[in-house]
Design an enzyme around this catalytic site. Structure first.
Site, short mmCIF file in Angstrom:
data_model
loop_
_atom_site.label_atom_id
_atom_site.label_comp_id
_atom_site.label_asym_id
_atom_site.label_seq_id
_atom_site.Cartn_x
_atom_site.Cartn_y
_atom_site.Cartn_z
N GLU B 190 -25.90 -56.90 43.60
CA GLU B 190 -24.69 -56.13 44.33
C GLU B 190 -24.27 -57.34 45.55
O GLU B 190 -24.69 -58.32 45.64
CB GLU B 190 -25.24 -55.11 45.25
CG GLU B 190 -25.98 -54.12 44.48
CD GLU B 190 -25.06 -52.84 43.96
OE1 GLU B 190 -23.83 -52.96 44.41
OE2 GLU B 190 -25.51 -52.20 43.05
N LYS B 205 -38.51 -46.16 44.49
CA LYS B 205 -39.06 -45.82 43.28
C LYS B 205 -40.63 -45.67 43.06
O LYS B 205 -41.25 -44.70 42.56
CB LYS B 205 -38.74 -46.81 42.12
CG LYS B 205 -37.00 -46.95 42.00
CD LYS B 205 -36.75 -48.11 41.15
CE LYS B 205 -35.32 -48.23 41.00
NZ LYS B 205 -34.72 -49.62 40.62
#
Lengths: 433, 433
Positions: B190, B205
């Site tokens: 990003e 996660k």
């Protein structure tokens, strides 16, 4: 809500694993499900097996009919093996409105169409996660996790015995027979290893996967199968020299352009950096490729009491969740309908690269004749190895071809093997990428 | 039976993937389910996105409330991202009796307890397969396939950006900043890469996986997280010299002897023959270890529109099967209850092997002093590398320790770093096996 009652038929290796896992996990599963599951009955003709297992308060019997005739049994687990008595058991249980869980790959691959029709007719479900890949969730992943995909390719190492033998041949430089004997001694191969080393066991599993990924019924009889018995230490050494590893591979491919699929099991040369080339010893792996997900790999132990028992437990809890929800059949098996048979390509039509090992007399012009026969069938050569070895039993000549049609290759090989200077049948191993 | 109507909020990368997959697969899913699923409404503030997607007859809107307020929408898919507006959306949808599917790992990891309580209170389900591991069926495998196991260990490479950067640094010998810039140019990182390279994305996660494997609630705030920004080309080169590969690793361990677990994300040195060491580039992998199944590996693409869309589709079909069966909540999420928080070990209590890279003046007795400080904390040395390099910026001294308690290591390092001959903070990388 009531408890869910299980009857287990067959307390051998996998059955014993299931009994042990149930004893360990009953409480955590009760918390998860919100109702208890109970191993109510166990049947095995070898009743001495009960004495070494944590059977708890299960009623043990030598007669499977005690389970089939108990109206309070909700789920029957068939771990008998074989396709005669086991088929009768499964059909009986389904007909009596019991859900059935089986680890029997031969039964599903050879009689799936009939069995699923029976389950549908009686409003119950037939689960078989343990039939393919032991503890790896192959069935669940294909039917549930990847339901959003067109799965156009499956490549799999799905028989631990064969993978163990090929791995040891490669690592230790030993011949096939020696490694097979060692595998039998260590419990990695059966006393009668024919179903494993002949490729039939892999074929059963590949037939089941092919039915799931194609959305139609792929009977076991349509799977092209070759085993590993012809693989020699020479082949393994030449493969390594050429940058390849030999594995017994199951392959399913769905081309875009017609309704027919490739379904086959045979030794294959994989480039040594291929993800499946590093799957060694008794481990199994399934490489699935779908239009949305790309490549997905599952890797784990494909056999053994506890890994396979883990897969049976997955089915038990799935069925129990369905019973709790009063949803007997949650996932359709309608594609197994005998009317929905999927056409399978003949091996003659396969287009592949090939490894060819010829055994020839060391005389002038032999290589020229071989390549000429290949060339006349439009088969071109990518690389050649010829060494001065074994002059008494013939000189090995190794060729790797570019992509060719298998029928053309067989025609060329027939002509080559008719040459007086060719001393043995040609070893043919397909190359996969 | 009626059709199942879906409202999609957020038509960006993953949302676009879901629209495309739904357009491809609606017919095959209808055959499988026995009833149609229909993308009825799509909301996105950037309404120009609708023009490039196969939206079919879906009603497109710039206002998410059009979906929340439509009583005929059965399933809301939240693909907005973030934890403020998205949280409000999800709670609103659940409160209105709609099932929710999300790919939002931050939302589940940080607010899962509140969200699952809301879903339970309103008799609907909240699915999140796409939150962990993109197209890999991580959630389904843990909750369903491995339900018969005590899962005592998870090791995972679960952030594609970090794995791409470390793989390229290793393969090309380039420094971190150069590879990060290249990754940003190629769309693998990003514009603001902090959540990826700082380890936060992996932490989200891992927190979710820890809650699933522990059977209790592991809040995100209890995960120890270190990113990869301190990993230098020197570390990667020394790791290779010592037979290791550096990966950003998520680790969950459940020891036998107490109720507390290890939950952590940090760079780790893996032996180069470790199965996770060969997971390269943007690929992800999850290595699960259970008492029945042994080791199971899932491998695939952990991000991207289509792989993540594939996971959303898996949830859509699961929820649709539940709706068809009138079973709104099939799999319990009760362990996410705030009262069932799982204690997590402090990093100070970790017992591990360590890679230590000191930067010291090239003067007599420095190595003796360092090893003496380590020895005084019961830390013994397994191997040493000292080379004549970079004399102007200091000499690197690399030590691999035997197993040591992290608190002792930190005490020793504080003393070592107070030495005038030590020119920079010590690089510490944990060694996993």
């Amino acid at each position: 809500m009531k408890e869910i009652r299980i009857g287990l038929i067959g307390a051998g290796t996998v059955g014993g694993g299931v009994v042990k896992i149930l004893a360990n996990r009953t409480e955590s599963i009760r918390r998860d499900l919100g109702l208890p599951i109970r191993l109510a009955r166990i049947a095995d003709k070898a009743t001495e097996r009960f004495t070494t297992l944590p059977v708890g308060d299960a009623i043990c019997t030598g007669d499977a009919n005690d389970i089939l005739n108990d109206p309070d049994i909700d789920i029957v687990i068939e771990l008998v093996g074989g396709t005669t008595f086991a088929k009768k058991l499964v059909l009986d249980a389904l007909s009596k409105g019991k859900h059935v869980i089986t680890a029997n790959k031969a039964l599903i691959a050879e009689f799936g169409s009939e069995l699923f029709a029976c389950a549908d007719a009686h409003g119950v479900s037939l689960h078989f996660e343990a039939a393919v890949g032991g503890g790896m969730p192959v069935i669940k992943t294909i039917r549930e996790a990847l339901v959003g995909n067109n799965l156009f390719s499956v490549k799999t190492i799905i028989n631990g015995t064969c993978n163990y033998i090929l791995s040891k041949m490669s690592a230790q430089g030993l011949p096939f027979d020696t490694v097979l004997a060692e595998a039998q001694k260590n419990g990695y191969a059966e006393a009668n290893p024919a179903l494993d080393i002949g490729g039939g066991d892999s074929g059963h599993k590949v037939a089941i996967m092919a039915s799931l990924v194609s959305g139609g019924y792929v009977p076991f009889s349509s799977v092209a199968i070759e085993g590993i018995t012809s693989i020699s230490q020479d082949d393994i050494a030449y493969a390594r020299e050429l940058g390849y590893t030999i594995k017994l591979l199951g392959v399913i491919k769905k081309p875009d352009d017609d309704g027919a699929i490739d379904v086959r099991v045979h030794p294959a040369m994989l480039p040594k950096n291929h993800i499946l080339a590093s799957v060694s010893d008794v481990f199994n792996a399934v490489l699935l490729e779908g239009d949305a997900v790309g490549q997905i790999l599952l890797y784990g132990k494909g056999a053994g009491d506890m890994p396979t028992g883990s897969a049976v437990m997955s089915d038990i809890v799935d069925v129990a969740r369905n019973i709790a929800a009063e949803t007997p059949i949650r996932i359709s098996t309608a594609h197994y309908n005998a009317d929905r048979k999927v056409p399978v390509h003949a091996m003659d039509d396969l287009v592949s690269r090939y490894y060819l090992r010829f055994t020839v007399q060391d005389s002038p012009g032999v290589l020229a004749s071989i390549t000429s026969h290949l060339s006349s069938q439009s088969i071109s050569i990518a690389s050649v190895i010829q060494k001065e070895e074994h002059p008494e039993t013939g000189v090995p000549v190794i060729l790797l071809t570019h992509r060719a049609i298998e029928k053309n290759l067989r025609t060329a090989l027939a002509a080559i093997e008719a040459m007086p200077s060719v001393m043995a049948p040609t070893q043919v191993i397909r190359i996969e990428s």
